[in-house]
Motif scaffolding. Structure first.
Motif, mmCIF file in Angstrom:
data_model
loop_
_atom_site.group_PDB
_atom_site.id
_atom_site.type_symbol
_atom_site.label_atom_id
_atom_site.label_comp_id
_atom_site.label_asym_id
_atom_site.label_seq_id
_atom_site.Cartn_x
_atom_site.Cartn_y
_atom_site.Cartn_z
ATOM 1 N N PRO A 25 0.821 -1.199 0.000
ATOM 2 C CA PRO A 25 0.000 0.000 0.000
ATOM 3 C C PRO A 25 0.858 1.253 0.000
ATOM 4 C CG PRO A 25 0.065 -0.979 2.185
ATOM 5 C CD PRO A 25 0.752 -1.934 1.266
ATOM 6 N N GLY A 26 0.235 2.380 -0.430
ATOM 7 C CA GLY A 26 0.984 3.633 -0.427
ATOM 8 C C GLY A 26 1.455 3.998 0.960
ATOM 9 N N SER A 27 0.587 3.840 1.935
ATOM 10 C CA SER A 27 0.934 4.151 3.322
ATOM 11 C C SER A 27 0.104 3.272 4.246
ATOM 12 C CB SER A 27 0.666 5.624 3.638
ATOM 13 O OG SER A 27 1.504 6.475 2.895
ATOM 14 N N LEU A 28 0.643 3.041 5.433
ATOM 15 C CA LEU A 28 -0.072 2.336 6.492
ATOM 16 C C LEU A 28 -0.311 3.306 7.639
ATOM 17 C CD1 LEU A 28 1.905 -1.049 6.661
ATOM 18 C CD2 LEU A 28 -0.336 -0.676 5.627
ATOM 19 N N VAL A 29 -1.520 3.272 8.193
ATOM 20 C CA VAL A 29 -1.834 4.076 9.375
ATOM 21 C C VAL A 29 -2.024 3.106 10.528
ATOM 22 C CG1 VAL A 29 -3.402 5.724 10.422
ATOM 23 C CG2 VAL A 29 -2.912 5.855 7.980
ATOM 24 N N VAL A 30 -1.029 3.041 11.402
ATOM 25 C CA VAL A 30 -1.086 2.157 12.562
ATOM 26 C C VAL A 30 -2.035 2.785 13.578
ATOM 27 C CG1 VAL A 30 0.230 1.012 14.356
ATOM 28 C CG2 VAL A 30 1.257 1.405 12.112
ATOM 29 N N LEU A 31 -3.077 2.043 13.949
ATOM 30 C CA LEU A 31 -4.157 2.600 14.773
ATOM 31 C C LEU A 31 -4.371 1.739 16.006
ATOM 32 C CD1 LEU A 31 -6.443 4.749 14.927
ATOM 33 C CD2 LEU A 31 -7.913 3.102 13.731
ATOM 34 N N PHE A 32 -4.496 2.414 17.152
ATOM 35 C CA PHE A 32 -4.788 1.765 18.429
ATOM 36 C C PHE A 32 -5.940 2.515 19.082
ATOM 37 C CE2 PHE A 32 -4.408 1.679 23.064
ATOM 38 C CZ PHE A 32 -4.357 0.317 23.326
ATOM 39 N N GLY A 33 -6.828 1.766 19.742
ATOM 40 C CA GLY A 33 -7.944 2.398 20.437
ATOM 41 C C GLY A 33 -8.294 1.662 21.705
ATOM 42 N N ALA A 34 -9.034 2.331 22.578
ATOM 43 C CA ALA A 34 -9.468 1.746 23.844
ATOM 44 C C ALA A 34 -10.848 2.276 24.184
ATOM 45 C CB ALA A 34 -8.484 2.064 24.970
ATOM 46 N N ASN A 113 -4.100 12.684 6.362
ATOM 47 C CA ASN A 113 -3.846 13.174 5.003
ATOM 48 C C ASN A 113 -2.621 14.076 4.956
ATOM 49 O OD1 ASN A 113 -6.013 11.846 3.783
ATOM 50 N ND2 ASN A 113 -7.446 13.475 4.316
ATOM 51 N N GLY A 114 -2.433 14.907 5.991
ATOM 52 C CA GLY A 114 -1.247 15.758 6.043
ATOM 53 C C GLY A 114 0.036 14.963 6.185
ATOM 54 N N ASP A 115 0.024 13.955 7.054
ATOM 55 C CA ASP A 115 1.226 13.137 7.247
ATOM 56 C C ASP A 115 1.566 12.336 5.987
ATOM 57 O OD1 ASP A 115 1.386 14.091 9.777
ATOM 58 O OD2 ASP A 115 0.765 12.240 10.787
ATOM 59 N N VAL A 116 0.549 11.784 5.330
ATOM 60 C CA VAL A 116 0.788 11.000 4.122
ATOM 61 C C VAL A 116 1.375 11.876 3.028
ATOM 62 C CG1 VAL A 116 -0.350 9.723 2.276
ATOM 63 C CG2 VAL A 116 -0.950 9.258 4.652
ATOM 64 N N ALA A 117 0.867 13.085 2.910
ATOM 65 C CA ALA A 117 1.396 13.998 1.896
ATOM 66 C C ALA A 117 2.846 14.359 2.183
ATOM 67 C CB ALA A 117 0.534 15.253 1.824
ATOM 68 N N LEU A 118 3.188 14.593 3.442
ATOM 69 C CA LEU A 118 4.564 14.947 3.793
ATOM 70 C C LEU A 118 5.528 13.789 3.536
ATOM 71 C CD1 LEU A 118 3.975 16.921 7.109
ATOM 72 C CD2 LEU A 118 4.761 17.856 4.931
ATOM 73 N N GLY A 120 5.138 11.560 1.226
ATOM 74 C CA GLY A 120 5.142 11.217 -0.192
ATOM 75 C C GLY A 120 4.479 9.905 -0.495
ATOM 76 N N GLY A 121 3.566 9.454 0.365
ATOM 77 C CA GLY A 121 2.880 8.188 0.141
ATOM 78 C C GLY A 121 1.632 8.363 -0.701
ATOM 79 N N GLY A 122 0.990 7.233 -0.992
ATOM 80 C CA GLY A 122 -0.240 7.244 -1.765
ATOM 81 C C GLY A 122 -1.438 6.972 -0.885
ATOM 82 N N PRO A 123 -2.489 6.365 -1.428
ATOM 83 C CA PRO A 123 -3.672 6.033 -0.618
ATOM 84 C C PRO A 123 -3.279 5.152 0.561
ATOM 85 C CG PRO A 123 -4.114 5.726 -2.956
ATOM 86 C CD PRO A 123 -2.646 5.970 -2.839
ATOM 87 N N TYR A 124 -3.868 5.428 1.711
ATOM 88 C CA TYR A 124 -3.452 4.718 2.922
ATOM 89 C C TYR A 124 -4.507 3.699 3.339
ATOM 90 C CZ TYR A 124 -6.527 8.067 5.322
ATOM 91 O OH TYR A 124 -7.601 8.831 5.722
ATOM 92 N N VAL A 125 -4.031 2.700 4.101
ATOM 93 C CA VAL A 125 -4.880 1.644 4.655
ATOM 94 C C VAL A 125 -4.572 1.543 6.145
ATOM 95 C CG1 VAL A 125 -5.535 -0.794 4.556
ATOM 96 C CG2 VAL A 125 -4.864 0.402 2.461
ATOM 97 N N LEU A 126 -5.612 1.345 6.953
ATOM 98 C CA LEU A 126 -5.423 1.203 8.391
ATOM 99 C C LEU A 126 -4.781 -0.140 8.715
ATOM 100 C CD1 LEU A 126 -8.880 2.536 9.670
ATOM 101 C CD2 LEU A 126 -6.758 3.823 9.329
ATOM 102 N N CYS A 127 -4.031 -0.168 9.804
ATOM 103 C CA CYS A 127 -3.414 -1.399 10.305
ATOM 104 C C CYS A 127 -3.630 -1.443 11.810
ATOM 105 C CB CYS A 127 -1.922 -1.441 9.975
ATOM 106 S SG CYS A 127 -1.089 -2.958 10.521
ATOM 107 N N THR A 128 -4.316 -2.477 12.281
ATOM 108 C CA THR A 128 -4.670 -2.580 13.696
ATOM 109 C C THR A 128 -4.168 -3.892 14.281
ATOM 110 O OG1 THR A 128 -6.800 -3.617 13.185
ATOM 111 C CG2 THR A 128 -6.757 -1.221 13.314
ATOM 112 N N ASP A 129 -4.139 -3.925 15.600
ATOM 113 C CA ASP A 129 -3.775 -5.145 16.320
ATOM 114 C C ASP A 129 -5.051 -5.955 16.551
ATOM 115 O OD1 ASP A 129 -2.574 -7.087 17.926
ATOM 116 O OD2 ASP A 129 -2.861 -5.886 19.748
ATOM 117 N N GLY A 130 -5.399 -6.813 15.598
ATOM 118 C CA GLY A 130 -6.631 -7.581 15.702
ATOM 119 C C GLY A 130 -7.802 -6.874 15.027
ATOM 120 N N GLN A 131 -8.977 -7.529 15.099
ATOM 121 C CA GLN A 131 -10.170 -7.014 14.428
ATOM 122 C C GLN A 131 -11.083 -6.216 15.339
ATOM 123 O OE1 GLN A 131 -11.963 -9.951 11.562
ATOM 124 N NE2 GLN A 131 -10.962 -11.433 12.909
#
Length: 652
Positions: A25-34, A113-118, A120-131
């Motif tokens: 993928p162009g970029s990965l967005v590592v995401l964590f939530g609680a 969107n700002g971080d991906v542009a800085l 130089g990545g493309g369309p991003y996809v989320l990446c999480t620890d589990g579903q």
């Protein structure tokens, strides 16, 4: 909220030459939530609100990372569980000052969107620890709050699965954690980091960067997809459904549609045509549904929604089997298959149609403002096996707007009758058609029914009473207590509780009294008395009327209709089960009766003398023409020395 990151320094040429760019993928967005409740693998199982999001952008080709962001989310219920309070160090006051979820999601999109542009990545996809974070928290909460999630939240990479694909020798993907993945790779983590969520994201980023250096063409190549909407479709009796993918939901509001059920399981992928609303013996929804998911993982996540809420009602979720789903949702009719073959159609059910109504009448009733898909071909009339209309029909509409317009005709008049309109499903179409089909809905019989010539007293003397509206939990003891002094006038074996096709109480019962005068006195004394917060109607009736109802006939204010099979004929002649199986009578049973008492071979209907039928071993009585089902209990007072009543019978 963390401010936008400054432009990162240019890549080191030496380091860049050492990195083998990995396609992905162009970029990965590592995401964590609680949430404010359970954490880890139980995240989202307690229906608590999201309180925290932490994320960081990773550019796979250059292995660069953006700024780490952390945002608190205002929770409607600010109470934190002890586990969450200890792990996060948050308080109710800090959450009360946070932004609501819709504002946080807007800021999330802007910053990503700002971080991906800085970078130089493309369309991003989320990446999480589990579903759990996306399927069990974000999508259900957004559905409850009527929020529209951005498109990026409908696909994601599961880091556990990607890791297990590269390192299959470790434990199963479901048992992995961020710590075990880092430990297996030999990565050093910052043990001093105590900011909740930050350590998890930093460690996940380190694991991703390490995996990107390993040669693989499958890594981060196929994201998991979350279905946007439920797709309707037919099910065949010949389909084989995996029992590990089916659940039963109980406690649904009676007006719930398949779309409402799918919304309750928002975030999980329900199979096409995978919602089957169950009907009771009267053809009405009973508050239960069988749901089929695309795989066993989705089913396991659905079981975690046990006692989650649909509006103000909590819904129970249990395991079910594939056979149960096919029994409810499956069908064999080619006419129904053609009717349901049109995709993306909204189905409505029309009930109470005049028996003389045809397609032209129904289309005229609905009007030009809500046209039926295909005109007359978009209508399916429900009929008895002999061709008689039942007053039910189904109609297809191309979109939700047209269906809503048609629903506004609810209780409109067609001739002298008002017509009821309800949302329906493909499974309900199959159930209703199966109920009126010539073959039984439940498995075929293993033995024929054997008539035993016990007769009721002939005549029309009204020496019985009928109880209507009993609580489903009512027992014989409750009925005796309800009748009070009149209970002393009940004949032996004179209490008959009517059961539906599933063997559950239907709310009706018949009581045989010692005389017509006693029956009338009991009705006058007990009519509309209250039993367990329900008033019960008590009306006199004759023995013949009681027998007809227990054998499948109906008894209403307009009079009595006979059972679908004229007594003593056991079933319609089209029942292959009875034709194919010879009538076998045990020797010891035949010795008790003269040959004239046995069933004639030609099965010619005799005079309409009420006869009680006793089901043979491992059999059930199928009467598919009416809404009433026999109660599997002897009528009258048969000699105790002849037959022993099976335990399924309810008699006194």
């Amino acid at each position: 909220m963390t401010p936008p990151p400054p432009p990162p320094p240019g890549p080191d040429p030496a380091a860049d030459s050492a990195v083998d760019p990995c396609p992905g993928p162009g970029s990965l967005v590592v995401l964590f939530g609680a949430t404010a409740g359970a954490l880890g693998r139980d995240l989202g199982s307690d229906e608590t609100d999201l309180i925290l999001l932490v994320w960081q952008v990773v550019e796979p080709r250059s292995c660069q990372v953006g700024t780490l962001h952390k945002s608190l989310v205002r929770a409607e219920a600010a109470a934190l569980s002890p586990q969450c309070r200890e792990a996060s160090g948050l308080s109710a006051d800090s959450l009360a000052r946070a932004e609501p979820l819709d504002k946080v999601l807007q800021q999330f999109s802007q910053l990503v969107n700002g971080d991906v542009a800085l970078l130089g990545g493309g369309p991003y996809v989320l990446c999480t620890d589990g579903q759990q974070l996306l399927r069990q928290v974000l999508h259900p909460e957004a559905s409850r709050k009527n929020l529209v999630l951005p498109d990026t939240f409908f696909s994601f990479y599961n880091l556990r699965r990607e890791f297990h694909m590269q390192h299959p020798s470790t434990c199963s993907a479901g048992d992995l954690t961020v710590a075990t993945m880092a430990q297996d790779l030999g990565l050093e983590t910052d043990a001093t980091e105590d900011d909740f969520g930050v350590w998890e994201v930093k460690t996940m980023v380190a694991v991703i960067l390490h995996l990107l250096k390993e040669p693989s063409s499958q890594l981060f190549s196929k994201p998991e997809v979350i279905k946007r909407k439920y797709e309707t479709g037919p099910c065949s009796k010949a389909d084989v459904v995996d029992s590990e993918t089916v659940v039963r939901a109980r406690g649904l509001p009676w007006q719930s549609s398949d779309q409402d059920v799918a919304r309750f399981f928002k975030g999980l992928n329900v199979a096409r045509g995978g919602v089957a609303l169950c009907l009771n013996a009267q053809g009405r929804r009973n508050g239960e549904a069988l749901i089929r998911f695309v795989d066993s993982e989705q089913r396991d996540l659905a079981l975690q929604r046990h006692k989650h809420h649909m509006g103000v009602r909590y819904i129970e979720v249990y395991k079910a089997t594939g056979e149960e789903f096919v029994k409810i949702a499956g069908g064999t009719s080619l006419e129904v298959a053609r009717f349901l073959s049109r995709e993306d159609q909204v189905i409505l059910r029309l009930r109470g149609l005049p028996f003389s109504a045809g397609p032209t009448d129904v289309l005229g009733f609905l009007g030009p403002e809500c046209p039926v898909t295909g005109g007359a071909e978009g209508l399916l009339f429900v009929r008895h096996p002999d061709g008689r209309p039942t007053g039910d029909a189904f109609a297809l509409f191309a979109c939700e707007e047209l269906a809503q317009a048609a629903l506004r005709r609810h209780k409109g008049m067609l001739g002298k009758r008002y017509i009821e309109l309800f949302r329906s499903t493909a499974a309900e179409v199959q159930q209703v058609l199966n109920r009126y089909a010539s073959g039984p809905l439940l498995p075929t019989l293993t033995a024929p029914l054997l008539p035993i010539p016990f007769t009721l007293a002939a005549g029309t003397g009204r020496d019985c009473v009928r109880l209507r509206g009993l609580p489903y939990t009512a027992t014989i003891e409750d009925i005796l207590s309800f009748l009070g002094e009149a209970a002393a006038d009940i004949r032996p074996h004179g209490v008959h509780m009517v059961l539906n096709q599933q063997g559950r109480p239907s709310g009706d019962a018949f009581i045989q009294m010692t005389s017509a005068e006693r029956a009338l006195a009991a009705a006058q004394r007990c009519h509309k008395k209250v039993m367990k917060e329900r008033y019960v109607e008590v009306v006199p009736c004759s023995t013949e009327e009681m027998s007809r109802v227990l054998m499948g006939g109906t008894l209403g204010r307009s009079g009595m209709s006979p059972p679908p099979c004229k007594l003593p004929c056991l079933s319609p002649p089209t029942y292959a089960t009875f034709q194919a199986t010879p009538t076998l009578i045990p020797t010891e049973t035949a010795a008790l009766y003269p040959s004239s008492a046995l069933l004639p071979a030609a099965r010619v209907p005799a005079a309409p003398t009420p006869v009680t039928y006793y089901p043979g071993p491992a059999t059930q009585l199928y009467l598919n023409y009416t809404a009433y089902y026999p109660s599997l209990m002897p009528v009258g007072d048969p000699p105790r020395t002849v037959l022993q009543a099976p335990k399924e019978w309810v008699c006194l």
